[in-house]
Design an enzyme around this catalytic site. Structure first.
Site, short mmCIF file in Angstrom:
data_model
loop_
_atom_site.label_atom_id
_atom_site.label_comp_id
_atom_site.label_asym_id
_atom_site.label_seq_id
_atom_site.Cartn_x
_atom_site.Cartn_y
_atom_site.Cartn_z
N HIS A 123 0.82 -1.22 0.00
CA HIS A 123 0.00 0.00 0.00
C HIS A 123 0.85 1.27 0.00
O HIS A 123 0.36 2.35 -0.32
CB HIS A 123 -0.99 0.00 1.18
N ASP A 153 0.29 -7.71 1.67
CA ASP A 153 0.69 -6.30 1.67
C ASP A 153 2.20 -6.14 1.66
O ASP A 153 2.76 -5.26 2.33
CB ASP A 153 0.08 -5.56 2.87
N SER A 227 4.74 2.63 7.88
CA SER A 227 4.40 1.46 7.07
C SER A 227 5.58 1.04 6.20
O SER A 227 6.18 1.86 5.51
CB SER A 227 3.20 1.77 6.17
#
Length: 470
Positions: A123, A153, A227
């Site tokens: 993402h 992911d 992230s």
């Protein structure tokens, strides 16, 4: 002289009289009295007399300095530039400007090899037209996207540097323990090389509600920009890729989640070797046990995975696993919920053999099971497709294609209206012939961001028709 002797005698006599009075009148009133203990109260209060060595001078206190130093030089800043469609203003209409805008997103990544391979979250770089990487020494490089896996992911990038880069070695996330100290390293809010500490709060955590995920949960502070960064233990080993937070505000409120390193490493290896992820399936469906489920299924066991069904032509069927079996362990990993099962299997590949320990009629046995390739895939806009047999292909007069097993409910009315039904054959995606669901998966993953989706299908009249989606 007589006066002195008399004074001493009188003083001694007074002292004796005082002591005698105390014994006679006061001591009786201060004697301890016995109280009969009540049966409702404990007569013994346990106490922990062990010495807490973590804060003593024995040198056992966790040393975060070495782990942080090993980590910050291997964690990078990732900048993603994507072209998105934005609403048009009156000024845009007047000047004839396009609705497309450049949108910049940021995140983190971890260098996993001296040659410049970097793992991050899917993402973080999704829909990117340009990806730049900034190292801890402020050097910036343009990155190439090698491959991604949306399910976990995870994404793999590559930069070409003029020197060997500092990198982190993958640790064994299966050995990570609840309560263990960990560090989260990343770039929250564009604050480079930020290190936070916490403990592992839980393992095999699923956030989707569909038993598809298996995160390590920690209380190390993670915020937007973290992230793709590193979750490391006190030895500086990479045990996870920070991915998500649980928050109603978008900022950290106490819990963060990381993809376990064993899963990330397997995804990276597959992308490097095959260009996509090679999943090995066990071939069972079922549910986790608890008191209510145990009562429903007529068992006294409240922990484990209860097998509802065994799929045909899978490793589980060939090994002899049956409906009603309770899977307790795979290899040395205890299975208490479905995410324990899926999390461990994501670290395995087709043709790997796992030892499944199960209960059958209260007897425990261990069966070796060979994992096989999945035979079904979810194709966007269509639904579930599976490999077609030669007989099925021959019926549609073609020697390639995959069969539509179940149409997506959203698109089903339109497909049926165009003569496409369950059992029809999908022959091409964006001009690429499909011989298996692997080809279908690769065609979707290698499609460019702004490339329209073209699907060729043989309808019920035997006609090949190409449908376009944007």
């Amino acid at each position: 002289m007589k006066k002195i002797i008399t004074l001493v005698f009188v003083s001694a006599l007074g002292g004796l009289l005082t002591l005698g009075g105390y014994k006679l009148f006061l001591e009786k009133d201060t004697q301890p009295f016995a109280v009969e203990p009540s049966s409702e109260l404990p007569t013994f209060i346990p106490a922990n007399n062990t010495v807490n060595t973590l804060n003593s001078s024995t040198g056992i206190t966790p040393n975060f300095i070495e782990a942080a130093d090993k980590s910050i030089h291997s964690v990078v800043h990732v900048k993603n530039t994507a072209i998105v469609n934005a609403p048009l203003s009156m000024r845009d209409y007047f000047y004839g400007r396009s609705s497309q805008r450049a949108q910049v997103g940021t995140g983190s990544g971890v260098i996993i090899s001296p040659t410049g391979y970097i793992v991050t979250n899917n993402h973080v770089i999704k829909n990117a037209t340009e990806i730049s990487i900034t190292l801890n020494n402020n050097k910036t490089y343009m990155a190439e996207l090698i491959g991604t896996d949306e399910t976990t992911d995870i994404a793999l990038l590559k930069i070409e540097a003029d020197e060997d880069l500092p990198f982190m070695a993958f640790g064994d996330s299966d050995n990570a323990k609840i309560g263990e100290w960990v560090l989260a390293v990343g770039n929250p809010f564009n604050l480079n090389s930020t290190v936070t500490a916490g403990i592992i709060s839980a393992k095999s955590r699923d956030l989707s509600g569909q038993n598809m995920q298996s995160f390590i949960q920690t209380d190390a502070a993670v915020n937007p920009g973290n992230s793709g960064g590193a979750l490391v233990n006190v030895n500086g080993d990479l045990i996870g890729i920070n991915t998500a937070i649980s928050s109603q505000t978008g900022s950290y409120i106490g819990y963060s989640f990381a993809v376990p390193s064993n899963i990330a490493r397997k995804i990276v290896n597959d992308i490097m070797e095959f260009g996509n992820v090679q999943n090995g399936i066990l071939g069972v469906t079922g549910s986790a046990l608890n008191s209510e489920a145990a009562k429903k299924f007529g068992t006294t066991t409240t922990e484990g995975f209860y097998v509802h069904d065994v799929q045909e032509a899978t490793g589980a069927e060939k090994a002899g696993i049956q409906t009603g079996d309770i899977i307790k362990k795979i290899d040395n990993v205890e299975i208490n919920k479905f995410s324990d099962l899926t999390g461990y299997l994501k670290t395995k590949s087709p043709n790997d053999v796992v030892n499944v320990t199960l209960l059958r009629d209260d007897d425990e046995e261990t069966l070796p099971v060979t994992l096989l390739k999945p035979s079904i895939y979810t194709l966007p806009t269509i639904g579930l497709v599976k490999n077609a047999s030669k007989k099925e292909l021959k019926r549609f007069n073609t020697d390639y294609g995959v069969k539509i097993n179940k149409l997506d409910e959203t698109y089903k009315p339109n497909w049926i209206r165009n003569g496409v039904e369950e059992g029809s054959i999908v022959t091409k995606i964006n001009g690429k012939k499909l011989y298996s669901i692997d080809d279908a998966q690769n065609a979707i993953k290698t499609r460019s961001v702004n490339e329209p989706l073209q699907i060729e299908v043989i309808n019920k009249d035997g006609e090949k028709v190409v449908y376009h989606f944007r």
